[in-house]
Design a protein around this motif. Structure first.
Motif, PDB file in Angstrom:
ATOM      1  N   UNK A  96       0.836  -1.203   0.000  1.00 44.62           N
ATOM      2  CA  UNK A  96       0.000   0.000   0.000  1.00 44.62           C
ATOM      3  C   UNK A  96       0.869   1.251   0.000  1.00 44.62           C
ATOM      4  N   UNK A  97       1.819   1.311   0.928  1.00 48.17           N
ATOM      5  CA  UNK A  97       2.696   2.484   1.028  1.00 48.17           C
ATOM      6  C   UNK A  97       3.572   2.624  -0.204  1.00 48.17           C
ATOM      7  N   UNK A  98       4.115   1.513  -0.671  1.00 45.38           N
ATOM      8  CA  UNK A  98       4.994   1.551  -1.837  1.00 45.38           C
ATOM      9  C   UNK A  98       4.218   1.981  -3.085  1.00 45.38           C
ATOM     10  N   UNK A  99       3.016   1.448  -3.257  1.00 43.16           N
ATOM     11  CA  UNK A  99       2.188   1.827  -4.402  1.00 43.16           C
ATOM     12  C   UNK A  99       1.843   3.305  -4.361  1.00 43.16           C
ATOM     13  N   UNK A 100       1.555   3.815  -3.177  1.00 48.50           N
ATOM     14  CA  UNK A 100       1.229   5.231  -3.020  1.00 48.50           C
ATOM     15  C   UNK A 100       2.399   6.104  -3.473  1.00 48.50           C
ATOM     16  N   UNK A 101       3.623   5.742  -3.065  1.00 50.16           N
ATOM     17  CA  UNK A 101       4.797   6.508  -3.466  1.00 50.16           C
ATOM     18  C   UNK A 101       5.057   6.436  -4.955  1.00 50.16           C
ATOM     19  N   UNK A 102       4.928   5.234  -5.543  1.00 50.28           N
ATOM     20  CA  UNK A 102       5.157   5.066  -6.981  1.00 50.28           C
ATOM     21  C   UNK A 102       4.084   5.816  -7.782  1.00 50.28           C
ATOM     22  N   UNK A 103       2.860   5.746  -7.315  1.00 52.56           N
ATOM     23  CA  UNK A 103       1.747   6.447  -7.954  1.00 52.56           C
ATOM     24  C   UNK A 103       2.039   7.950  -8.010  1.00 52.56           C
ATOM     25  N   UNK A 104       2.500   8.496  -6.878  1.00 55.33           N
ATOM     26  CA  UNK A 104       2.830   9.923  -6.822  1.00 55.33           C
ATOM     27  C   UNK A 104       3.979  10.253  -7.767  1.00 55.33           C
ATOM     28  N   UNK A 105       4.945   9.354  -7.865  1.00 52.93           N
ATOM     29  CA  UNK A 105       6.080   9.571  -8.758  1.00 52.93           C
ATOM     30  C   UNK A 105       5.630   9.598 -10.221  1.00 52.93           C
ATOM     31  N   UNK A 106       4.767   8.667 -10.587  1.00 60.23           N
ATOM     32  CA  UNK A 106       4.267   8.618 -11.968  1.00 60.23           C
ATOM     33  C   UNK A 106       3.503   9.904 -12.310  1.00 60.23           C
ATOM     34  N   UNK A 107       2.667  10.367 -11.381  1.00 58.87           N
ATOM     35  CA  UNK A 107       1.949  11.627 -11.600  1.00 58.87           C
ATOM     36  C   UNK A 107       2.932  12.782 -11.781  1.00 58.87           C
ATOM     37  N   UNK A 108       3.985  12.791 -10.970  1.00 52.21           N
ATOM     38  CA  UNK A 108       4.993  13.852 -11.061  1.00 52.21           C
ATOM     39  C   UNK A 108       5.645  13.885 -12.431  1.00 52.21           C
ATOM     40  N   UNK A 109       6.051  12.720 -12.925  1.00 54.33           N
ATOM     41  CA  UNK A 109       6.719  12.644 -14.227  1.00 54.33           C
ATOM     42  C   UNK A 109       5.768  13.039 -15.352  1.00 54.33           C
ATOM     43  N   UNK A 110       4.557  12.497 -15.315  1.00 56.87           N
ATOM     44  CA  UNK A 110       3.608  12.734 -16.403  1.00 56.87           C
ATOM     45  C   UNK A 110       3.175  14.198 -16.506  1.00 56.87           C
ATOM     46  N   UNK A 111       3.135  14.873 -15.371  1.00 57.77           N
ATOM     47  CA  UNK A 111       2.666  16.263 -15.379  1.00 57.77           C
ATOM     48  C   UNK A 111       3.821  17.253 -15.504  1.00 57.77           C
ATOM     49  N   UNK A 170      -6.819  -6.115  -2.391  1.00 58.20           N
ATOM     50  CA  UNK A 170      -7.244  -7.515  -2.432  1.00 58.20           C
ATOM     51  C   UNK A 170      -8.733  -7.648  -2.730  1.00 58.20           C
ATOM     52  N   UNK A 171      -9.498  -6.581  -2.477  1.00 58.76           N
ATOM     53  CA  UNK A 171     -10.941  -6.619  -2.710  1.00 58.76           C
ATOM     54  C   UNK A 171     -11.335  -6.048  -4.078  1.00 58.76           C
ATOM     55  N   UNK A 172     -10.730  -4.923  -4.420  1.00 57.97           N
ATOM     56  CA  UNK A 172     -11.099  -4.252  -5.673  1.00 57.97           C
ATOM     57  C   UNK A 172      -9.882  -3.454  -6.146  1.00 57.97           C
ATOM     58  N   UNK A 173      -9.147  -3.997  -7.112  1.00 55.57           N
ATOM     59  CA  UNK A 173      -7.908  -3.355  -7.565  1.00 55.57           C
ATOM     60  C   UNK A 173      -8.191  -1.995  -8.203  1.00 55.57           C
ATOM     61  N   UNK A 174      -9.243  -1.929  -9.002  1.00 57.11           N
ATOM     62  CA  UNK A 174      -9.594  -0.658  -9.643  1.00 57.11           C
ATOM     63  C   UNK A 174      -9.984   0.390  -8.603  1.00 57.11           C
ATOM     64  N   UNK A 175     -10.786  -0.014  -7.620  1.00 59.37           N
ATOM     65  CA  UNK A 175     -11.176   0.900  -6.559  1.00 59.37           C
ATOM     66  C   UNK A 175      -9.994   1.329  -5.714  1.00 59.37           C
ATOM     67  N   UNK A 176      -9.044   0.426  -5.541  1.00 55.82           N
ATOM     68  CA  UNK A 176      -7.817   0.723  -4.791  1.00 55.82           C
ATOM     69  C   UNK A 176      -7.039   1.846  -5.461  1.00 55.82           C
ATOM     70  N   UNK A 177      -6.811   1.745  -6.769  1.00 56.31           N
ATOM     71  CA  UNK A 177      -6.069   2.776  -7.484  1.00 56.31           C
ATOM     72  C   UNK A 177      -6.864   4.069  -7.583  1.00 56.31           C
ATOM     73  N   UNK A 178      -8.170   3.960  -7.697  1.00 54.84           N
ATOM     74  CA  UNK A 178      -9.001   5.162  -7.764  1.00 54.84           C
ATOM     75  C   UNK A 178      -8.926   5.947  -6.456  1.00 54.84           C
ATOM     76  N   UNK A 179      -8.948   5.241  -5.331  1.00 51.62           N
ATOM     77  CA  UNK A 179      -8.883   5.928  -4.039  1.00 51.62           C
ATOM     78  C   UNK A 179      -7.504   6.543  -3.812  1.00 51.62           C
ATOM     79  N   UNK A 180      -6.439   5.856  -4.274  1.00 49.70           N
ATOM     80  CA  UNK A 180      -5.085   6.351  -4.046  1.00 49.70           C
ATOM     81  C   UNK A 180      -4.724   7.542  -4.921  1.00 49.70           C
TER      82      UNK A 180
END
Length: 314
Positions: A96-111, A170-180
């Motif tokens: 969860x924590x690692x995905x959150x950091x990587x997600x933020x990094x991807x947003x940083x690069x793309x924008x 583990x319950x909803x991968x799409x919902x997980x990424x949407x919330x993060x």
């Protein structure tokens, strides 16, 4: 190869030094781990037996090397509070924590990279001035406060997500990424502003150099000079910054997790600090340190690939 080996050796030495500092920091603090595990009502005999079983009577360096090599093999020790392996406690939280950091990094690069190029390309234009002002405002706001504002605006007013309504991967991968997405945005915003400012300045500086003027004299247009000549050189320090930013985002995710009620590493870390559950705290800090050190190593290697002249005298 010599450059890579030198950086690898430096990474290993840094990891050993950090591990020693972490271990000593928690082992010189007052208090007996055996007493914390058994409680104040435990008899002296039971406390002594527990200390012997935990290896606390061994010399400090013996205990350090035993802990360090066990950590390298994936054995993070046993929680003082819950008497369960630390690895099992943090295993489900790390993604969860690692995905959150990587997600933020991807947003940083793309924008940030497209915005940095646009502001440099249209220097002193309306777009450049507008983004510069916005950047100054965003850089002054820490991620946790950005998280509060994002929660209020997008969660409570526009209702684009439910504050506190975390969805497990583990319950909803799409919902997980949407919330993060929104927590990641809170982490990424300051880094986006810094990256845009740095890339803009680098592009403008590189475009004023002789090789860029030579490229123009050969009939290249602005886009040709920018993308074929200037951008590569301007990106070298930006890549270094982004590497450090990635490490900072993974570590900084801990703060934002509290704002958005994300059950990541932060919840275990804060609880363990309160309970003086040092094996858990040591494992989390060492895990973060390994991520930071590993990312910095990869940045150095990528840096060399982009510009082979780097480290040529080493």
């Amino acid at each position: 190869m010599k450059y890579t080996l030198k950086k690898l050796s430096s990474m290993i030495v840094t990891l050993v030094v950090v591990s020693l500092c972490v271990f000593l920091a928690f082992n010189v603090l007052p208090g007996d781990p055996a007493v914390r595990m058994l409680g104040l009502e435990a008899s002296p005999e039971l406390v002594e037996q527990t200390r012997e079983r935990m290896g606390l009577n061994d010399p400090l360096l013996v205990r350090y090397f035993r802990w360090f090599f066990a950590f390298l093999h994936g054995d993070f020790g046993t929680s003082y509070t819950y008497s369960v392996p630390v690895a099992g406690m943090v295993a489900s939280k790390i993604p969860i924590t690692f995905t959150l950091g990587i997600y933020a990094f991807i947003l940083t690069v793309l924008v940030s990279i497209p915005l940095g190029i646009l502001t440099a390309k249209y220097e002193n234009g309306l777009l450049d001035r507008t983004i510069t002002v916005i950047n100054q405002v965003i850089m002054a706001i820490p991620p946790f406060f950005s998280g509060i504002l994002i929660t209020f605006v997008f969660g409570m007013i526009f209702r684009l997500f439910t504050p506190g309504g975390f969805v497990s991967y583990t319950d909803n991968l799409k919902g997980f990424f949407r919330y993060l997405f929104f927590p990641s945005l809170a982490i990424a915003l300051p880094k986006i502003s810094m990256t845009v400012k740095m890339l803009r300045g680098n592009l403008i500086d590189e475009a004023a150099k002789d090789y860029a003027r030579t490229a123009y004299s050969r009939g290249n247009n602005t886009n040709g000079v920018l993308y074929r000549h200037v951008l590569k050189n301007a990106m070298i320090p930006v890549i270094t910054f982004l590497g450090m930013a990635l490490a900072d985002m993974v570590a900084g995710s801990i703060v934002v997790e509290q704002v958005f009620s994300i059950p990541g590493i932060s919840r275990i870390l804060l609880t363990s600090i309160s309970n003086r559950d040092y094996p858990v705290v040591e494992a989390i800090i060492m895990g973060i340190a390994m991520i930071v050190i590993g990312i910095n190593f990869l940045v150095d290697i990528i840096y060399r690939i982009i510009d082979p002249r780097i480290g040529i005298d080493e």
